[in-house]
Design an enzyme around this catalytic site. Structure first.
Site, short mmCIF file in Angstrom:
data_model
loop_
_atom_site.label_atom_id
_atom_site.label_comp_id
_atom_site.label_asym_id
_atom_site.label_seq_id
_atom_site.Cartn_x
_atom_site.Cartn_y
_atom_site.Cartn_z
N ARG A 115 0.86 -1.20 0.00
CA ARG A 115 0.00 0.00 0.00
C ARG A 115 0.89 1.24 0.00
O ARG A 115 0.66 2.18 -0.74
CB ARG A 115 -0.97 0.02 1.19
N TYR B 114 -15.92 17.35 -16.07
CA TYR B 114 -16.23 15.92 -16.22
C TYR B 114 -17.35 15.58 -15.21
O TYR B 114 -17.27 15.97 -14.03
CB TYR B 114 -14.97 15.11 -15.94
C1 LIG Z 1 -12.64 9.68 -17.09
C2 LIG Z 1 -12.32 11.01 -16.56
C3 LIG Z 1 -12.18 11.22 -15.18
C4 LIG Z 1 -12.40 10.14 -14.15
O1 LIG Z 1 -11.46 9.12 -14.24
P1 LIG Z 1 -11.78 7.58 -13.89
O2 LIG Z 1 -10.50 6.92 -14.22
O3 LIG Z 1 -12.94 7.16 -14.72
O4 LIG Z 1 -12.11 7.54 -12.41
C5 LIG Z 1 -11.83 12.50 -14.75
N1 LIG Z 1 -11.66 13.51 -15.64
C6 LIG Z 1 -11.80 13.34 -16.96
C7 LIG Z 1 -11.57 14.50 -17.89
C8 LIG Z 1 -12.13 12.08 -17.47
O5 LIG Z 1 -12.27 11.93 -18.80
#
Ligand SMILES: *Cc1c(COP(=O)(O)O)cnc(C)c1O
Length: 384
Positions: free
Chosen positions: A51, A103
């Protein structure tokens, strides 16, 4: 020659990776182990418990730091877990200024998780940085930005944002998922933390979920490593191995993503059934000049709407593609399409959505690295 002086493609292949000290293996092994034998009490080879740190993850963290011109890298079980760890730098009563154009998952962790812990979020239009300055007060601690934005590809002026953040003594975090370090390095523009959903372009093959944070400042990095170890949202060694493999072709993939993106944007712009095309490479794009200043090319993400803006017609078009496939996510070698109004932005009220261009007929492409001619033929037949 210091490794810092190397060009991007050389770093993508070599940074962070040393031949395995035990066997000479050229590829970093998958250290599938939870713990490490100690020679004596208090005497170990740099690893105690996975970890805290695992050798496969360590190699990846160093590689990602090198690609973002950072000193420190930290990997997490997802992009959202990486953002979660940034938010844990804050405490109840603190305030965050962020963008209206985020996002969806980032918007949700802000509003559905951290507001309950007493953190206040201001959502502003970052096209005009005076909107950011207006919200700054003594409680403000963090500015969180994302550029290019999803799905209308707005570009935020990172240098301008960093100047405000520095002057006010705040932390500036930038989600660099869409651009990748191949196109843009926010730390060089003044950001304090760069975040990636490694799931997307860095992994590049749609086979893992992972996140990362990269930093130059030792003080911030030590806090992030403390949070990483003490809240434990780490990725496993096999996933780190897959990303180390993916990174070795990042520069080659990105060149093709950009080239295909350009060809498709230009094709769509001339098509009689297409209304608007959102791609920062066009001179008419409202932030084209800023894109030229802070990005090396325009990437493989673009969106377009159809004339007449009819949902039924958009559905028909989306069902007619043979190479582009309908799915969430982006940044893999295969071309994907998504429908923001019913997928990523379904939770945003229709009038708010439409005000930023997310109309019913808007289709988003994550342009892959296939042959452009085949992709264009696929679009031609789907639009017909
Ligand atoms: C997909 C995405 C995230 C989140 O990432 P995950 O790996 O799905 O948790 C955050 N920001 C952007 C711009 C993304 O495209």
């Amino acid at each position: 020659m210091g490794k810092k002086d190397l060009k991007f493609g050389t770093k993508a292949i070599h940074a962070g990776v040393e031949p395995d000290s035990a066997t000479g293996a050229i590829m970093t092994p998958v250290y599938q182990t939870s713990t490490f034998v100690q020679d004596k009490v208090g005497q170990h080879k740099g690893y105690e418990y996975s970890r805290t740190l695992n050798p496969t993850r360590h190699a990846l963290e160093k590689a990602l730091a090198a690609l973002e011109n950072a000193e420190y890298g930290a990997c997490f079980g997802s992009g959202i877990a990486a953002i979660d760890s940034v938010l844990k730098l804050l405490k109840a009563g603190d305030e965050v200024i962020t963008s209206v154009d985020l996002y969806g998952g980032t918007y949700r962790i802000f509003t559905e998780v951290y507001e309950d812990f007493g953190i206040k979020f201001h959502f502003v239009d970052m096209d005009d940085l005076s909107n950011v300055e207006e919200k700054i007060n003594t409680k403000t601690k963090l500015i969180w930005s994302e550029t290019p934005t999803n799905p209308v590809l707005s570009i935020i002026d990172l240098k301008g944002l960093a100047a405000i953040s520095k002057r006010e003594g705040l932390i500036l975090g930038v989600d660099n998922t869409f651009a990748t370090p191949f196109l843009q390095n926010p730390l060089d523009l003044g950001a304090d933390i760069v975040m990636h959903s490694v799931t997307k372009y860095l992994g590049g093959h749609s086979d893992i979920v992972m996140g990362a944070l990269m930093m130059k400042d030792k003080n911030i990095a030590e806090k992030i490593y403390h949070i990483q170890n003490n809240t434990g949202a780490i990725p496993g060694p096999m996933d780190c191995f897959l990303v180390l493999r993916g990174l070795k072709t990042l520069h080659l993939r990105m060149e093709r993503h950009c080239e295909n993106g350009r060809k498709i944007a230009e094709f769509l712009r001339e098509h009689p059934k297409v209304d608007k095309v959102y791609w920062p490479g066009f001179e008419y794009h409202p932030n084209h000049e800023i894109a030229n200043q802070q990005m090396r090319d325009y990437g493989g993400m673009l969106s377009f709407s159809l004339k007449g803006n009819d949902l039924k017609e958009a559905n028909k078009v989306m069902e007619s593609f043979e190479i582009f496939t309908l799915a969430e996510s982006l940044g893999g070698v295969e071309s994907l399409l998504s429908h923001p109004a019913t997928m990523s932005h379904a939770g945003v009220p229709k009038d708010e959505r439409e005000a930023v261009g997310i109309v019913d007929s808007l289709i988003r492409f994550s342009v892959g690295v296939e042959d452009a001619e085949d992709l264009i033929n696929d679009i031609k037949q789907a639009l017909a």
